[in-house]
Design a protein around this motif. Structure first.
Motif, PDB file in Angstrom:
ATOM      1  N   GLY A 627       0.818  -1.206   0.000  1.00 42.18           N
ATOM      2  CA  GLY A 627       0.000   0.000   0.000  1.00 42.18           C
ATOM      3  C   GLY A 627       0.853   1.256   0.000  1.00 42.18           C
ATOM      4  N   TYR A 628       0.382   2.275  -0.736  1.00 45.22           N
ATOM      5  CA  TYR A 628       1.107   3.546  -0.822  1.00 45.22           C
ATOM      6  C   TYR A 628       0.123   4.691  -0.615  1.00 45.22           C
ATOM      7  N   ARG A 629       0.430   5.557   0.333  1.00 44.86           N
ATOM      8  CA  ARG A 629      -0.395   6.736   0.611  1.00 44.86           C
ATOM      9  C   ARG A 629       0.194   7.913  -0.157  1.00 44.86           C
ATOM     10  N   ALA A 630      -0.449   8.262  -1.263  1.00 41.83           N
ATOM     11  CA  ALA A 630       0.098   9.294  -2.142  1.00 41.83           C
ATOM     12  C   ALA A 630      -0.184  10.703  -1.650  1.00 41.83           C
ATOM     13  N   GLY A 631      -1.095  10.834  -0.705  1.00 38.40           N
ATOM     14  CA  GLY A 631      -1.443  12.139  -0.168  1.00 38.40           C
ATOM     15  C   GLY A 631      -2.556  11.985   0.848  1.00 38.40           C
ATOM     16  N   ARG A 632      -3.044  13.115   1.345  1.00 38.95           N
ATOM     17  CA  ARG A 632      -4.097  13.058   2.364  1.00 38.95           C
ATOM     18  C   ARG A 632      -5.385  12.446   1.817  1.00 38.95           C
ATOM     19  N   TRP A 634      -5.535  10.345  -1.197  1.00 44.24           N
ATOM     20  CA  TRP A 634      -5.363   9.338  -2.256  1.00 44.24           C
ATOM     21  C   TRP A 634      -4.484   8.206  -1.752  1.00 44.24           C
ATOM     22  N   GLN A 635      -4.951   6.983  -1.974  1.00 44.36           N
ATOM     23  CA  GLN A 635      -4.182   5.790  -1.636  1.00 44.36           C
ATOM     24  C   GLN A 635      -4.189   4.820  -2.809  1.00 44.36           C
ATOM     25  N   LEU A 636      -3.063   4.121  -2.973  1.00 48.60           N
ATOM     26  CA  LEU A 636      -2.945   3.074  -3.979  1.00 48.60           C
ATOM     27  C   LEU A 636      -2.541   1.770  -3.293  1.00 48.60           C
TER      28      LEU A 636
END
Length: 674
Positions: A627-632, A634-636
């Motif tokens: 999992g990657y948290r791209a910002g407040r 957005w998550q991928l």
């Protein structure tokens, strides 16, 4: 076959990104501490709120954090996270889910609830896992009770209760959009939006998915793909001492299947690919009033509708109207009492689509119940004695009592020891008493004089209620600040379990020369189930948590000595004796998470005298999610599932059909919050 409507849902989800104001951000999902987990509140054990540490039973809670970090994409798959739950994929649109007892797509001793609304089918005493399940992002938690829950939830909560609890609309303000796809889950997506007007909060959602078919042993498609679309709403409000909730959902599922049917002209088994559409909907209302400091009156009513064709059988419309009332109050310093009752009206309408049908074809009936329970607190709440009883009348089974007793001792704040005993009932379903038609054909052999043998079901109005007497003991404790353990032992005595009485074999010249026999459903099986369940949680480091469990479970059935010659177990399928799981949650950094799920199930050898006897070998499943948290907002996440083998068999279909193998798969998912 690929269906287009879920792809429209996904396109709609992506197109809705602009909707909603920026009110909330995605949760961080930092691991709960073990102290917080011990104080988790649950409601399913007594149908009122209590701390998990004070529950005299085997209970596990699947949290929203686990749901988000598991990488699993459906409710039945999520239940793999709970210790003691048998989960297996039967085909592209069916699952086998059971606790402590017989397994199979038509397992009938587990009660499943969604916000307290039963989704237990009166047609076959089981659950349509592919139809009517909530969007995963809207689930707050899943409470899993291993052991009877009949005193509170009534007949059919025989060996377990699963309550899927969705979030209050107060917790889902703003807009949440998910979209993704991959090799097995070809496409999925949802849009959830919520807000408030005055003291009332609201939520609406829409979503869909498109799943690829599983494989046959050769690697060819099993032609059992599935697609679905769904939508719904929820309202939550309060005023002074009153609070209320209204929610409703609509579901449409499009399924493929390949059955093995009896050819009426040749009396041979032939593969019959089929496509069928299912429709379901529900509407639930609940009102609560606080009475004094520790009293509460609750009334809940719901209507649930399911229109689902049965493969190689009939189209079944089922409408269920249920109303229940419960009053919780205290009497002095010792007694916390609950009392209530309810009425459930069920209306079934069957339209024959194939040779197998039901008689009668239409039926409306009513079941009623009343219950009382007293939770007694001694030694400053360190000793809890609970006694309860439910009395229930069902249309097919008549009156039946369901008593329970439990004792919990807390020698220290973080340690609980408990014992319990309970009786639970499984009332007859339409499949038990009313099914009729040709089921299978055995090929010619020397023993049959070179003739095929046709087996047919006939109505069995004499089938009566099954019962299980359950005895349990357990320990739950936090050994250190970083390590906790949960242990339970159980012993179950089954009585009057479903069997089949095979009639005399006769010769018939039409449509081709063959031998014919009939199967009548009877109560000729007894059994003993016993086992142990253990689970641990270990906070290894600040950013690394391990969870694991081991389950030993054995069910030994036998036929009653009073059974006539020709009695068989029916379609009883036994669970694997051993299984274990290990989950690892690693916070690599504030933005990156790595989660691993390893699961092993031992071989199962089903006793299935009315269908195929196929050994399901032991298998190991490995899932990995990055999992990657791209910002407040957005998550991928990238997830790989079933990574050990290209394909493996998990379960045998109870109705005759080709065997489906679960494939290795991968998918990418994106989540936005506005």
């Amino acid at each position: 076959m690929c269906f287009r409507s879920p792809r429209i849902a996904i396109a709609f989800a992506v197109a809705s990104l602009a909707a909603g104001a920026a009110q909330t951000v995605l949760p961080d999902f930092s691991n709960l501490s073990l102290d917080e987990l011990a104080n988790v509140k649950i409601t399913s054990f007594t149908n009122k709120e209590q701390k998990l540490s004070q529950v005299a039973g085997a209970v596990y809670v699947i949290t929203q954090e686990q749901i988000a970090r598991s990488g699993l994409t459906s409710v039945p798959e999520l239940l793999r996270l709970a210790p003691g739950v048998d989960v297996a994929r039967v085909n592209g649109n069916q699952w086998s889910v059971s606790i402590r007892g017989p397994v199979g797509a038509y397992a009938n001793k587990l009660l499943v609830l969604i916000d307290g609304r039963s989704v237990y089918s009166p047609i076959f005493s089981g659950v349509y896992w592919e139809l009517g399940m909530p969007v995963l992002e809207n689930i707050e938690r899943i409470e899993v009770i291993r052991g009877p829950g009949a005193t509170i939830w009534g007949a059919n909560a025989v060996l377990g209760v699963i309550n899927i609890i969705t979030k209050s609309s107060r917790e889902t303000h703003g807009t949440l959009v998910t979209a993704g796809g991959g090799s097995s889950e070809r496409g999925f997506g949802s849009v959830t939006t919520g807000g408030a007007f005055g003291s009332t909060s609201y939520r609406g959602y829409f979503g869909g998915s498109d799943s690829a078919p599983l494989s046959q042993a050769s690697g060819a498609h099993a032609d059992d793909g599935m697609s679905n679309i769904q939508g719904g709403f929820r309202l939550d409000g309060s005023h002074h001492k009153d609070s209320w909730m209204l929610e409703g959902d609509l579901f449409r599922t499009m399924e493929n299947d390949t059955g093995i049917n009896v050819s009426p002209a040749t009396l041979r088994l032939v593969e019959s690919p089929s496509q069928f559409n299912s429709l379901a909907g529900n509407f639930t209302g609940e009102w609560r009033r606080s009475l004094g400091e520790k009293g509460e009156l609750r009334i809940k009513s719901y209507y649930d509708y399911v229109n689902r064709p049965q493969p190689k059988a009939s189209k079944v419309d089922t409408g269920t109207w249920d109303t229940e009332i419960q009053y919780d109050f205290t009497a002095g310093r010792v007694h916390t009492l609950s009392a209530g009752g309810g009425e459930r009206m069920i209306s079934d309408k069957i339209v024959a689509l194939d040779a197998i049908t039901f008689s009668p074809a239409a039926l409306t009936y009513v079941n009623v119940n009343a219950f009382a329970q007293d939770e007694m607190h001694f030694l400053h709440d360190s000793l809890l004695l609970t006694l309860g009883m439910k009395l229930e009348h069902s249309h097919f089974g008549g009156w039946g009592p369901e008593p329970s007793a439990s004792l919990l001792w807390m020698p220290a704040k973080r340690h609980s020891l408990w014992i319990s005993s309970a009786r639970s009932l499984r009332t007859p379903s339409l499949f038990d008493v009313a099914v009729e038609g040709p089921f299978t054909v055995s090929p010619p052999s020397a023993a049959t004089g070179g003739l095929p043998v046709l087996l047919s079901f006939v109505p069995s109005p004499g089938f009566s209620t099954e019962s299980v007497n359950d005895f349990e003991a357990g320990y739950r404790g936090q050994i250190t600040k970083a390590f906790s353990v949960d242990l339970s032992l159980f012993y179950d005595q089954y009585s009057n379990i479903r069997s089949a009485d095979l009639g005399n074999t006769v010769f018939s010249p039409y449509p081709v020369p063959h031998l014919a026999t009939t199967a009548i459903t009877t109560n000729g099986t007894e059994a003993v189930g016993k086992g142990a369940e253990s689970s641990i949680a270990w906070q290894v480091l600040a950013g690394w948590k391990l969870e694991g469990s081991y389950t030993y479970n054995i069910v030994n059935p036998w036929l009653s000595s009073s059974d006539p010659p020709g009695t068989v177990y029916g379609s009883l399928q036994l669970p694997a004796h051993n299984k274990w799981r290990l989950q690892s949650y690693v916070n690599i950094s504030k933005a990156w998470k790595l989660d691993t799920f390893l699961y092993w199930a031992g071989a199962t050898d089903p006793i299935n005298n009315l269908g195929p006897k196929i050994l399901v070998p032991a298998y190991t499943r490995l899932d990995v999610r990055l999992g990657y948290r791209a910002g407040r907002h957005w998550q991928l996440s990238l997830a790989g599932q079933n990574l050990v083998e290209a394909r493996h068999l998990e379960a045998v279909a109870q109705l005759l059909s080709i065997q489906s193998y679960v494939n290795r798969s991968v998918y990418l998912k994106s989540t936005w919050q506005f």
